[in-house]
Design an enzyme around this catalytic site. Structure first.
Site, mmCIF file in Angstrom:
data_model
loop_
_atom_site.group_PDB
_atom_site.id
_atom_site.type_symbol
_atom_site.label_atom_id
_atom_site.label_comp_id
_atom_site.label_asym_id
_atom_site.label_seq_id
_atom_site.Cartn_x
_atom_site.Cartn_y
_atom_site.Cartn_z
ATOM 1 N N ASP A 199 38.468 30.922 -33.551
ATOM 2 C CA ASP A 199 37.960 32.188 -33.008
ATOM 3 C C ASP A 199 36.432 32.221 -32.852
ATOM 4 O O ASP A 199 35.877 33.229 -32.419
ATOM 5 C CB ASP A 199 38.448 33.340 -33.895
ATOM 6 C CG ASP A 199 38.785 34.582 -33.093
ATOM 7 O OD1 ASP A 199 39.018 34.464 -31.875
ATOM 8 O OD2 ASP A 199 38.796 35.682 -33.687
ATOM 9 N N ASP A 233 41.889 44.095 -36.178
ATOM 10 C CA ASP A 233 42.108 42.767 -35.586
ATOM 11 C C ASP A 233 41.552 42.690 -34.158
ATOM 12 O O ASP A 233 41.476 41.610 -33.588
ATOM 13 C CB ASP A 233 43.605 42.440 -35.601
ATOM 14 C CG ASP A 233 43.886 40.967 -35.395
ATOM 15 O OD1 ASP A 233 42.928 40.172 -35.455
ATOM 16 O OD2 ASP A 233 45.062 40.615 -35.179
ATOM 17 N N ARG A 247 35.711 42.266 -29.686
ATOM 18 C CA ARG A 247 35.012 43.198 -28.787
ATOM 19 C C ARG A 247 33.940 43.987 -29.543
ATOM 20 O O ARG A 247 32.962 44.428 -28.939
ATOM 21 C CB ARG A 247 36.040 44.103 -28.094
ATOM 22 C CG ARG A 247 36.808 45.025 -28.985
ATOM 23 C CD ARG A 247 38.095 45.541 -28.343
ATOM 24 N NE ARG A 247 39.159 44.542 -28.350
ATOM 25 C CZ ARG A 247 40.360 44.713 -27.802
ATOM 26 N NH1 ARG A 247 40.666 45.837 -27.172
ATOM 27 N NH2 ARG A 247 41.276 43.764 -27.875
ATOM 28 N N LYS A 272 46.753 39.815 -39.912
ATOM 29 C CA LYS A 272 47.668 39.045 -39.073
ATOM 30 C C LYS A 272 48.790 38.491 -39.943
ATOM 31 O O LYS A 272 48.592 38.241 -41.136
ATOM 32 C CB LYS A 272 46.929 37.846 -38.448
ATOM 33 C CG LYS A 272 45.981 38.186 -37.313
ATOM 34 C CD LYS A 272 45.359 36.901 -36.759
ATOM 35 C CE LYS A 272 44.326 37.203 -35.686
ATOM 36 N NZ LYS A 272 44.878 37.798 -34.477
#
Ligand code: BES
Ligand code: MN
Ligand code: ZN
Length: 489
Positions: A275, A334, A338, A264
């Site tokens: 997160d 990134d 998932r 990032k």
């Protein structure tokens, strides 16, 4: 610990500040009518002078030391027909105004809404939160006691318990989210989970790196590969005697998301300690339902790791096999949430609960679509979607139902594997939800993308800028609803 007590009538109680409801201009709510009689023009002239109209969320403060048995009077605007959330927010606004007072006395709960007492207490308690661990000069709330005027002792005891348990759980999640990333390694979160299990009599299993291969946690292994911190899969279980249903809750626990090799930019990393909010929500919810002894079987799962670009890191192009055996081409490291959720969802789906709900700070596209104060909600059955929407609405957490169109599934088709972990930029949150759907088999499932509201952008009513614990109140409410209505249709 803020003490909550039932008080006598308004003539019998005293304290630092008295909080009363106003339902519109000069439209006095319970308690405010009596105070308005006693104060007469002193009150109405002042309110006219400051143009106080009793709009929802507005607060007027005036010194009444010589006139009432309180130092200060706080009038809280609620609007004409307040609902739970307006009560919670009004109480929160008053609570923010009263953080320097030791004793708060209120009549807000006497507004004619069932369950007003819990909502008011939640708002008051949540508004007292501060994260001050790392400040040398601390300014904690001074509130020691909340007195509910003209309240029934027994009824208040139940409401006080419900509200304190919820507020404690939300505050635990807030603390964990606000904690700096170096201070919340996956192992630290494991210790927190063990503490919750001990205190609440929950079963706990923690899968450690040497078991990942055996457990086929291919997604978690892929993400953890770039970090020096050992990852973990935390599984907490609440197993009451005569359960009304079986719910699985799953939370994304990335303690810091650098993006991995798909690094990032610096600005994108500033809030990436957030997160692990989904995991914080799961741990906090497990703490609350254990304390409330809800008669629902619940399994809470949190895959916890750090997403870093270390020498062992997974590369764009690598192929992983999460627990259910479907293969995933990692094109963007990134899109890691998932990947870890793939294992966690597969694990829970194997147990075939009545419903799985996951909470994850999954996509930056979600707050682009809905702003920072509304979570996206996806689901694979109408009933599951409605159950969670209703709970969120009752809890006062804003969610918005989003589509899960089968004809977008090709967005995540891979050239080499069953799917890839990214898709086109447009509909990014939907592509992510479609990815997760691949790992829940046929179990009713709802996905909450809390990338926006996990971190509250400003101080308002009972919300405090920073980690919010968004999702805890919805999940506790959901499980409470299952306890009273069962999980089925
Ligand atoms: N944790 C982020 C999502 C996020 C971004 C949450 C901003 C809160 C604020 C997630 O892991 C992520 O990086 N998602 C990518 C997905 C993309 C690479 C497909 C994103 O949203 O850019
Ligand atoms: Mn990411
Ligand atoms: Zn992430």
């Amino acid at each position: 610990m803020i003490e909550i007590e039932a008080g006598g009538s308004l003539d019998e109680v005293s304290g630092d500040v008295l909080v009363v409801p106003v339902l519109g201009e000069h439209n006095w709510g319970p308690g405010a009518d009596q105070v308005a009689d006693e104060l007469g023009d002193f009150l109405t002239d002042y309110l006219d002078e400051i143009d106080f109209q009793g709009k929802p969320g507005s607060v007027a403060s005036l010194p009444v030391r010589d006139r009432l048995a309180f130092k200060r009077l706080l009038l809280v605007g609620l609007g004409e027909n307040p609902d739970h959330e307006q009560l919670r927010q009004g109480a929160g606004a008053a609570g923010k105004n009263a953080t320097r007072d030791a004793s708060v006395v209120t009549t807000l709960h006497l507004v004619d809404v069932p369950g007003a007492d819990v909502a008011v207490l939640e708002g008051l308690l949540l508004s007292q939160y501060r994260f001050e661990k790392y400040r040398t000069e601390k300014k904690p709330s001074r509130v020691e006691r909340i007195t509910l005027v003209a309240a029934d002792e027994a009824a208040i005891a139940g409401a006080a318990r419900r509200a304190s348990v919820t507020a404690d759980a939300v505050n635990l999640a807030r603390d964990l989210i606000n904690e700096p990333p170096a201070a919340k390694s996956p192992s630290t979160l494991v210790e927190v989970a063990r503490g919750i299990a001990d205190a609440g009599g929950l079963d706990i299993t923690v899968f450690e790196p040497d078991q990942f291969e055996q457990e086929r946690f291919g997604g978690l292994m892929g993400v953890a590969a770039g970090s020096h911190q050992p990852a973990a899969m935390i599984v907490l279980r609440h197993e009451p005697a005569d359960p009304q249903g079986f719910i699985g809750i799953v939370g994304k626990g990335i303690v810091f998301d650098s993006g991995g090799l798909s690094l990032k930019p610096p600005s994108g990393m500033e809030t990436m300690k957030t997160d692990m909010s989904g995991a914080a929500v799961v741990l906090a919810t497990m703490q609350a339902i254990a304390a409330l002894e809800l008669p629902v079987r619940v399994v809470g799962v949190a895959p916890v790791t750090e997403n870093m670009p270390g020498g062992g890191a997974q590369r764009p192009g690598d192929v992983l096999t999460p627990r259910n055996g479907k293969t995933v081409e990692v094109l963007n490291t990134d899109a890691e949430g998932r990947l870890v959720l793939a294992d966690a969802l597969s694990l829970v789906a194997e147990e075939e609960p009545d419903l799985i709900v996951d909470a994850a700070t999954l996509t930056g596209a979600c707050p682009v679509a809905l702003g920072e104060k509304i979570a996206g909600l996806w689901g694979n059955t109408d009933q599951a979607i409605d159950q969670v929407r209703v709970a969120a609405d009752e809890a006062g957490e804003a969610v918005w139902h989003m589509p899960l169109p089968g004809y977008y599934r090709k967005n995540i088709d891979s050239d080499v594997a069953d799917m890839k972990n990214t898709g086109p930029r447009y509909g990014g949150s939907i592509n992510a939800a479609l990815f997760l759907k691949e790992f829940v088999a046929d179990v009713p499932w709802v996905h909450l993308d809390i990338a926006g509201p996990a971190r509250w952008p400003d101080d308002e009513h009972y919300q405090v800028k920073g980690g919010s614990g968004f999702g805890v109140r919805t999940l506790v409410k959901l499980i409470e609803n299952v306890a009273s209505n069962g999980a089925g249709p």
